[in-house]
Design a protein around this motif. Structure first.
Motif, mmCIF file in Angstrom:
data_model
loop_
_atom_site.group_PDB
_atom_site.id
_atom_site.type_symbol
_atom_site.label_atom_id
_atom_site.label_comp_id
_atom_site.label_asym_id
_atom_site.label_seq_id
_atom_site.Cartn_x
_atom_site.Cartn_y
_atom_site.Cartn_z
ATOM 1 N N LEU A 61 0.826 -1.216 0.000
ATOM 2 C CA LEU A 61 0.000 0.000 0.000
ATOM 3 C C LEU A 61 0.853 1.256 0.000
ATOM 4 C CD1 LEU A 61 -2.834 -1.030 2.476
ATOM 5 C CD2 LEU A 61 -2.982 -0.801 -0.017
ATOM 6 N N PHE A 62 1.931 1.250 0.775
ATOM 7 C CA PHE A 62 2.821 2.405 0.803
ATOM 8 C C PHE A 62 3.504 2.602 -0.555
ATOM 9 C CE2 PHE A 62 6.948 4.425 1.806
ATOM 10 C CZ PHE A 62 6.461 5.619 2.317
ATOM 11 N N GLY A 63 3.913 1.488 -1.180
ATOM 12 C CA GLY A 63 4.519 1.586 -2.505
ATOM 13 C C GLY A 63 3.552 2.137 -3.544
ATOM 14 N N ILE A 64 2.302 1.708 -3.459
ATOM 15 C CA ILE A 64 1.281 2.234 -4.377
ATOM 16 C C ILE A 64 1.081 3.723 -4.143
ATOM 17 C CG2 ILE A 64 -1.188 2.168 -4.929
ATOM 18 C CD1 ILE A 64 -1.034 -0.878 -4.312
ATOM 19 N N PHE A 65 0.974 4.105 -2.881
ATOM 20 C CA PHE A 65 0.795 5.527 -2.560
ATOM 21 C C PHE A 65 1.958 6.357 -3.092
ATOM 22 C CE2 PHE A 65 1.777 9.041 0.340
ATOM 23 C CZ PHE A 65 0.663 9.836 0.109
ATOM 24 N N MET A 66 3.178 5.887 -2.857
ATOM 25 C CA MET A 66 4.345 6.657 -3.305
ATOM 26 C C MET A 66 4.475 6.697 -4.823
ATOM 27 S SD MET A 66 5.560 8.010 -0.685
ATOM 28 C CE MET A 66 7.075 8.676 -1.329
ATOM 29 N N SER A 67 3.918 5.701 -5.508
ATOM 30 C CA SER A 67 3.964 5.708 -6.969
ATOM 31 C C SER A 67 3.069 6.791 -7.547
ATOM 32 C CB SER A 67 3.530 4.353 -7.517
ATOM 33 O OG SER A 67 4.446 3.360 -7.159
ATOM 34 N N PHE A 68 1.954 7.048 -6.885
ATOM 35 C CA PHE A 68 0.980 7.989 -7.429
ATOM 36 C C PHE A 68 1.036 9.366 -6.784
ATOM 37 C CE2 PHE A 68 -1.011 3.923 -8.578
ATOM 38 C CZ PHE A 68 -1.122 4.137 -9.950
ATOM 39 N N ALA A 69 1.570 9.477 -5.596
ATOM 40 C CA ALA A 69 1.610 10.767 -4.908
ATOM 41 C C ALA A 69 2.792 11.587 -5.401
ATOM 42 C CB ALA A 69 1.718 10.544 -3.405
ATOM 43 N N ASP A 70 2.597 12.864 -5.403
ATOM 44 C CA ASP A 70 3.679 13.777 -5.780
ATOM 45 C C ASP A 70 4.364 14.242 -4.498
ATOM 46 O OD1 ASP A 70 5.333 15.309 -7.346
ATOM 47 O OD2 ASP A 70 3.929 16.982 -7.485
ATOM 48 N N VAL A 71 5.048 13.295 -3.867
ATOM 49 C CA VAL A 71 5.677 13.558 -2.587
ATOM 50 C C VAL A 71 7.185 13.543 -2.760
ATOM 51 C CG1 VAL A 71 5.976 12.716 -0.227
ATOM 52 C CG2 VAL A 71 3.771 12.492 -1.350
ATOM 53 N N SER A 72 7.822 14.517 -2.175
ATOM 54 C CA SER A 72 9.277 14.585 -2.207
ATOM 55 C C SER A 72 9.760 14.726 -0.773
ATOM 56 C CB SER A 72 9.698 15.780 -3.055
ATOM 57 O OG SER A 72 10.983 16.186 -2.738
ATOM 58 N N TRP A 73 10.609 13.817 -0.364
ATOM 59 C CA TRP A 73 11.123 13.850 1.005
ATOM 60 C C TRP A 73 12.578 14.257 0.981
ATOM 61 C CZ3 TRP A 73 9.166 8.469 2.921
ATOM 62 C CH2 TRP A 73 7.807 8.554 3.180
ATOM 63 N N ASN A 74 12.902 15.255 1.744
ATOM 64 C CA ASN A 74 14.296 15.651 1.907
ATOM 65 C C ASN A 74 14.744 15.153 3.266
ATOM 66 O OD1 ASN A 74 14.423 17.005 -0.552
ATOM 67 N ND2 ASN A 74 13.475 18.819 0.335
ATOM 68 N N GLN A 75 15.309 13.976 3.270
ATOM 69 C CA GLN A 75 15.712 13.330 4.514
ATOM 70 C C GLN A 75 17.218 13.458 4.707
ATOM 71 O OE1 GLN A 75 13.560 12.076 6.674
ATOM 72 N NE2 GLN A 75 11.899 12.660 5.320
ATOM 73 N N PRO A 76 17.656 13.409 5.950
ATOM 74 C CA PRO A 76 19.102 13.404 6.196
ATOM 75 C C PRO A 76 19.738 12.128 5.651
ATOM 76 C CG PRO A 76 17.871 13.543 8.274
ATOM 77 C CD PRO A 76 16.881 13.458 7.167
ATOM 78 N N LEU A 77 21.006 12.217 5.404
ATOM 79 C CA LEU A 77 21.743 11.093 4.825
ATOM 80 C C LEU A 77 21.634 9.844 5.686
ATOM 81 C CD1 LEU A 77 23.620 10.111 2.570
ATOM 82 C CD2 LEU A 77 25.538 10.869 3.983
ATOM 83 N N PHE A 78 21.628 10.007 6.994
ATOM 84 C CA PHE A 78 21.538 8.872 7.909
ATOM 85 C C PHE A 78 20.258 8.064 7.660
ATOM 86 C CE2 PHE A 78 20.113 7.148 12.026
ATOM 87 C CZ PHE A 78 21.147 6.252 12.232
#
Length: 142
Positions: A61-78
């Motif tokens: 479900l999370f993979g499906i959501f991320m495939s269709f959502a226009d979400v960009s995460w700026n996460q730390p390298l860690f």
């Protein structure tokens, strides 16, 4: 007006049918080869089957959501490193289960006459994969 509704419904039906086909193929792949039961057996975690089920469903479900959502995460390298490790562990376990189910390595070692050197063959494959991945990410990915 009526044709645009018809076209939209047709697109929804085609998208749903494609999703069912891909999802059915993935489930058939996992079921026919018995990869998840084999992973449970190898890891001796048969008491945690509900966790496996929840992980597979929530991951899909999370993979499906991320495939269709226009979400960009700026996460730390860690956090990206941890995320990458999880992906690597999943892919490695999936590949290991697949090769074990299909008995690829025993057949390969007999064909190249290396039955007594099976551990060396596996380590060469593992370290070759690690070296190739590191080379790709340090040289080609900018």
């Amino acid at each position: 007006m009526m044709t645009s509704i018809f076209v939209s419904l047709l697109e929804v039906m085609i998208g749903f049918a494609a999703g069912v086909a891909v999802g059915g193929g993935f489930v058939a792949f996992l079921t026919v080869l018995g990869i998840i039961p084999r992973l449970i057996q190898l890891s001796k975690t048969d008491t945690r089957i509900p966790v496996y089920i929840a992980g597979i469903v929530l991951g899909a479900l999370f993979g499906i959501f991320m495939s269709f959502a226009d979400v960009s995460w700026n996460q730390p390298l860690f956090l990206l490193v941890i995320w990458g490790v999880f992906h690597g562990v999943f892919n490695g376990m999936l590949a290991a289960a697949l090769t074990e189910v299909l008995n690829v390595f025993p057949i390969l070692s007999k064909r190249i006459r290396m039955e007594d050197k099976m551990l060396w063959l596996l380590m060469a494959i593992v370290f070759g994969k690690i070296a190739g991945s590191l080379f790709q990410w340090t040289i080609f990915v900018k």
